[in-house]
Scaffold this motif. Structure first.
Motif, PDB file in Angstrom:
ATOM      1  N   ARG A  22       8.917  -5.910  -0.480  1.00  0.00           N
ATOM      2  CA  ARG A  22       9.012  -5.016  -1.460  1.00  0.00           C
ATOM      3  C   ARG A  22       7.837  -5.143  -2.385  1.00  0.00           C
ATOM      4  O   ARG A  22       7.984  -6.285  -3.042  1.00  0.00           O
ATOM      5  N   VAL A  23       6.899  -4.189  -2.393  1.00  0.00           N
ATOM      6  CA  VAL A  23       5.804  -4.286  -3.291  1.00  0.00           C
ATOM      7  C   VAL A  23       5.782  -3.000  -4.178  1.00  0.00           C
ATOM      8  O   VAL A  23       6.143  -2.067  -3.846  1.00  0.00           O
ATOM      9  N   ALA A  24       4.759  -3.018  -5.051  1.00  0.00           N
ATOM     10  CA  ALA A  24       4.346  -1.898  -5.968  1.00  0.00           C
ATOM     11  C   ALA A  24       3.091  -2.004  -6.254  1.00  0.00           C
ATOM     12  O   ALA A  24       2.548  -3.071  -6.416  1.00  0.00           O
ATOM     13  N   THR A  25       2.422  -0.779  -6.785  1.00  0.00           N
ATOM     14  CA  THR A  25       1.232  -0.753  -7.301  1.00  0.00           C
ATOM     15  C   THR A  25       1.266   0.124  -8.553  1.00  0.00           C
ATOM     16  O   THR A  25       2.086   1.091  -8.529  1.00  0.00           O
ATOM     17  N   SER A  26       0.997  -0.524  -9.620  1.00  0.00           N
ATOM     18  CA  SER A  26       0.941   0.002 -10.978  1.00  0.00           C
ATOM     19  C   SER A  26      -0.422   0.360 -11.576  1.00  0.00           C
ATOM     20  O   SER A  26      -1.466  -0.407 -11.148  1.00  0.00           O
ATOM     21  N   LEU A 110      -1.402  -4.878  -7.987  1.00  0.00           N
ATOM     22  CA  LEU A 110      -0.278  -5.087  -6.832  1.00  0.00           C
ATOM     23  C   LEU A 110       0.862  -6.016  -7.631  1.00  0.00           C
ATOM     24  O   LEU A 110       0.517  -7.096  -8.514  1.00  0.00           O
ATOM     25  N   GLU A 111       2.042  -5.543  -7.527  1.00  0.00           N
ATOM     26  CA  GLU A 111       3.160  -6.330  -7.813  1.00  0.00           C
ATOM     27  C   GLU A 111       3.962  -6.616  -6.638  1.00  0.00           C
ATOM     28  O   GLU A 111       4.497  -5.639  -5.772  1.00  0.00           O
ATOM     29  N   VAL A 112       4.332  -7.853  -6.371  1.00  0.00           N
ATOM     30  CA  VAL A 112       5.313  -8.524  -5.395  1.00  0.00           C
ATOM     31  C   VAL A 112       6.691  -8.432  -6.102  1.00  0.00           C
ATOM     32  O   VAL A 112       7.000  -9.372  -6.772  1.00  0.00           O
ATOM     33  N   GLU A 113       7.552  -7.541  -5.392  1.00  0.00           N
ATOM     34  CA  GLU A 113       8.968  -7.461  -6.151  1.00  0.00           C
ATOM     35  C   GLU A 113       9.772  -8.766  -5.391  1.00  0.00           C
ATOM     36  O   GLU A 113      10.669  -9.197  -5.815  1.00  0.00           O
TER      37      GLU A 113
END
Length: 198
Positions: A22-26, A110-113
């Protein structure tokens, strides 16, 4: 007719064979449109990178958000957009490479949740756990029959309980170049059996 009813418990150990990342871009910008475009362009890079390690249908958007950003004094300071993705990878060994590729190409956006390991096909493990649960029920019932001065007869009724997955032991922290250790997962089962006493 005398009977004895017991509940047997069984467990099977299986090795996780797939990963869920589960990752996100901000991205922060002065305007809403720019913030969305910054997060979206990073998400496209993340999707392209993940596509080298898994199939397109296993990459999906889980949420897109945008909100007003604030500075350290609490004053409004533009907007921040966030695009969250869920990536499923059938090869645990490739997960570290996937994370490294994401970190290299998406960079600071990148954020690694989190990363979790799963057993994709639990059928064989569930069968083994069920067999162990029934064997445990027979052993318990045999002992109780002996204590009651009787012999164990034929099963009259069998009711299966739930099958549950135990916790997966894995690395507590995941870095971009992490090598994940699959460890083991426990599949458990329970059955309640009524036997006739002879």
């Amino acid at each position: 007719m005398r009977t004895v009813r017991v509940t047997g418990h069984g467990e099977a150990r299986v090795v996780p064979d797939s990963a869920v990342i589960r990752v996100a871009t901000s991205y922060r910008a002065d305007g809403v449109a720019d913030a969305l475009e910054g997060a979206d362009s990073a998400a496209r890079q993340a999707i392209a990178s993940a596509g080298e390690f898994t199939t397109p249908e296993r990459i999906g958007t889980s949420s897109v958000q945008i909100w007003s950003d604030h500075d350290q004094q609490g004053n409004p300071s533009g907007f921040r957009a966030r695009h969250a993705l869920t990536v499923r990878c059938d090869d645990v060994a490739a997960t570290g490479g996937l994370l490294s590729a994401l970190a290299e190409r998406v960079g600071d956006r990148l954020e690694v949740e989190g990363v979790s390991l799963e057993v994709a096909d639990q059928a064989a493990g569930q069968r083994a756990a069920r067999e162990a649960a029934y064997a445990d029920a027979v052993e318990r019932a045999t002992q109780l029959a002996t204590l009651a001065g009787a012999e164990l007869g034929e099963p009259q009724e069998v009711v299966e309980g739930g099958v549950a997955t135990g916790p997966v032991r894995m690395a507590k922290a995941v870095s971009a170049d992490a090598a994940l250790a699959p460890g083991e997962a426990a599949l458990s089962s329970s059955v309640t059996v009524t036997f006739r006493l002879r």
